[in-house]
Design a protein around this motif. Structure first.
Motif, short mmCIF file in Angstrom:
data_model
loop_
_atom_site.label_atom_id
_atom_site.label_comp_id
_atom_site.label_asym_id
_atom_site.label_seq_id
_atom_site.Cartn_x
_atom_site.Cartn_y
_atom_site.Cartn_z
N HIS A 217 16.49 21.02 -40.78
CA HIS A 217 15.20 20.51 -40.31
C HIS A 217 15.01 19.03 -40.63
CE1 HIS A 217 13.75 24.31 -38.77
NE2 HIS A 217 14.23 24.89 -39.85
N LYS A 218 16.12 18.30 -40.63
CA LYS A 218 16.15 16.84 -40.53
C LYS A 218 15.76 16.07 -41.78
CE LYS A 218 17.64 17.08 -36.36
NZ LYS A 218 19.05 16.76 -36.07
N ASN A 219 15.86 16.67 -42.96
CA ASN A 219 15.77 15.85 -44.16
C ASN A 219 17.01 14.96 -44.22
OD1 ASN A 219 14.64 15.01 -46.60
ND2 ASN A 219 15.93 16.39 -47.78
N ASN A 220 16.84 13.71 -44.69
CA ASN A 220 17.97 12.77 -44.69
C ASN A 220 19.15 13.32 -45.48
OD1 ASN A 220 16.50 10.92 -43.22
ND2 ASN A 220 15.96 9.65 -44.97
N SER A 221 20.31 13.35 -44.86
CA SER A 221 21.52 13.75 -45.59
C SER A 221 22.23 12.53 -46.17
CB SER A 221 22.48 14.52 -44.68
OG SER A 221 22.91 13.70 -43.60
N MET A 305 8.36 15.60 -49.56
CA MET A 305 8.93 16.94 -49.69
C MET A 305 9.05 17.32 -51.16
SD MET A 305 12.67 18.46 -48.46
CE MET A 305 12.25 18.47 -46.72
N GLN A 306 8.79 18.59 -51.46
CA GLN A 306 9.07 19.17 -52.77
C GLN A 306 9.92 20.42 -52.55
OE1 GLN A 306 5.44 18.93 -51.93
NE2 GLN A 306 5.83 16.76 -52.26
N LYS A 307 11.00 20.54 -53.30
CA LYS A 307 11.93 21.64 -53.06
C LYS A 307 12.49 22.17 -54.37
CE LYS A 307 16.24 21.12 -52.21
NZ LYS A 307 17.60 20.83 -51.71
N ILE A 308 12.74 23.49 -54.40
CA ILE A 308 13.44 24.09 -55.53
C ILE A 308 14.56 24.95 -54.99
CG2 ILE A 308 11.82 26.05 -55.66
CD1 ILE A 308 12.37 25.99 -58.76
#
Length: 453
Positions: A217-221, A305-308
């Motif tokens: 979903h297009k978060n910068n890689s 964004m916040q992710k775990i």
């Protein structure tokens, strides 16, 4: 008598050596005396020579013994695919098979990497990575003559520069600094140095099947910028961090007027840890990016964004969970209420994988759920303000994949697998633009191989 004399002489020799290190003025005198004594004693008793030789301290490692890494490497993956069913609404602009007609089948590369690693010296390493990542849909992009994916105007595959960076290793103990174009800590990082190897992409381990959910979903890689990549415990490397600032432009050459090339930057942060003798991985990630200035009608825009991510990893069986929330400040216009509103996307990915025959055959399965806007009111209508890639607040997605992985030799994989994604329109039936539930279903025979590392 000889044994006693040998012990006395050895003590004298050691004392002389210590004094020689601590006092340069005395070194010449003591060395001369030691040399004279040694010569006279050797004549008297040849046994002394053997004793002093075995007691000599080990020589220090020669710096010239360092061997630099300078290697060409690469990998590729692709499929023989059969697109059994295509969504009637042609939704899922971020997917590999968007716009591909039903029943189409073809051999296709989805990624080709060609990289080179060069150790300049023991402290500095340079990395370059060329990539070609074509889509199954190679149609014309809009009204231009540029092809989708990484296809040239004539339809042939082309390379672009994906990584080009310099790593300064151990700028302080346990921390590297990297400058240039590099992978971000969103889910994957460059190999080597003090970078983590426990982020979601490496742990999922099946990038040749599909991207991780945030990558999907297009978060910068990858991005152009600078990064600190470090460990809190350099000897065991169980805990670490990544801090990065970048252009938020990936590999794009944007105009000087574009906000991402001089007015705004994206900030990335990541904390990672390994527990239970490196079987339990935990990773916490966040980013923040201003994207547009405020206007009379729309306030300043940004996304964050916040992710775990957590996974239990074992050669026999592994399971992982990745969950994230992403906010888009002033991301949408509510055309019903005439208000500019924030939107919020959420995603949850769960996967399992395990060995069937050790080092020869394994299985994998994964399910992703994605809601583009948890604040969506189905009675209202919306238009999009955010420039975040492929964002559409109206369509929920559920993705499934599963298959087998045959490994006839190390670094060579063949995988029969199924790729399935379902779309659900959040708008009420009868609303202008509404499309009923639909899906894409693709059967694939996937190949993947690496060389050089």
């Amino acid at each position: 008598m000889k044994k006693m004399f040998t012990k006395v002489f050895s003590a004298v020799l050691v004392s002389a050596t210590v004094l020689a290190v601590t006092a340069k003025a005395q070194q010449t005198v003591l060395a001369s005396a030691t040399t004279l004594n040694t010569k006279s004693e050797v004549k008297a008793d040849s046994t002394v020579t053997t004793t002093t030789t075995t007691a000599k301290p080990a020589a220090k490692a020669d710096p010239a013994a360092w061997v630099p890494v300078r290697r060409l490497w690469g990998y590729a993956f692709g499929d023989l695919y059969f697109n059994q069913h295509q969504d009637a609404g042609n939704r899922g602009a971020e997917t590999m098979y968007n716009g591909v007609p039903a029943n189409r089948n073809a051999f296709q590369f989805r990624r080709i990497y060609l990289g080179y690693d060069y150790d300049i010296n023991e402290k500095f390493t340079a990395t370059v990575l060329l990539a070609s990542e074509p889509n199954a849909n190679t149609g014309v992009n809009g009204t231009t003559s540029i092809q989708n994916g990484d296809n040239l105007v004539d339809g042939k595959m082309g390379f672009f520069i994906k990584n080009f960076n310099l790593r300064y290793k151990n700028i302080w103990t346990g921390t590297d600094i990297v400058v240039g174009e590099m992978s971000t800590p969103g889910f994957a990082l460059n190999d080597g140095g003090n970078a983590p190897n426990s982020l979601s992409e490496a742990t999922w381990g099946n990038r040749f099947i599909e991207k991780t959910i945030t990558d999907f979903h297009k978060n910068n890689s990858y991005d152009v910028g600078a990064s600190l990549q470090g460990t809190f415990d350099p000897n065991t490397k169980n805990y670490g961090y990544v801090l990065m600032v970048g252009n938020n432009s990936t590999a794009s050459l944007l105009s000087a007027a574009n906000a991402n090339t001089g007015f705004y930057k994206i900030f990335y942060g990541d904390l990672w840890a390994k527990f239970l003798d490196k079987h339990l991985y935990v990773d916490i990630y966040g980013d923040y990016a201003p994207t547009a200035p405020g206007t009379i009608t729309i306030g300043q825009q940004n996304h964050s964004m916040q992710k775990i991510f957590a996974a239990y990893v074992d050669p026999k069986f592994s399971v992982g969970v990745e969950a994230y929330m992403q906010q888009f400040k002033n991301g949408v216009n509510n055309t019903t209420t005439k208000a500019v509103e924030d939107s919020r996307a959420t995603g949850l990915s769960v996967w399992v994988k395990g060995a069937i025959i050790k080092d020869k055959m394994s299985f994998f399965a994964r399910r992703d759920g994605y809601n583009p806007d948890t604040k969506y009111v189905d009675a209202d209508a919306y238009t999009v303000n955010t420039n975040y890639g492929s964002y559409n607040p109206t369509v929920k997605e559920t993705f499934y994949t599963g298959g087998l992985d045959f490994t006839p030799a190390p670094k060579i994989h063949f995988s029969p697998n199924v790729w399935f994604i379902q779309y659900k329109d959040q708008r009420p039936v009868g609303t202008t633009g509404y499309v009923g539930d639909g899906h894409n279903l693709v059967y694939r025979a996937t190949f993947y191989y690496t060389f050089g590392k």
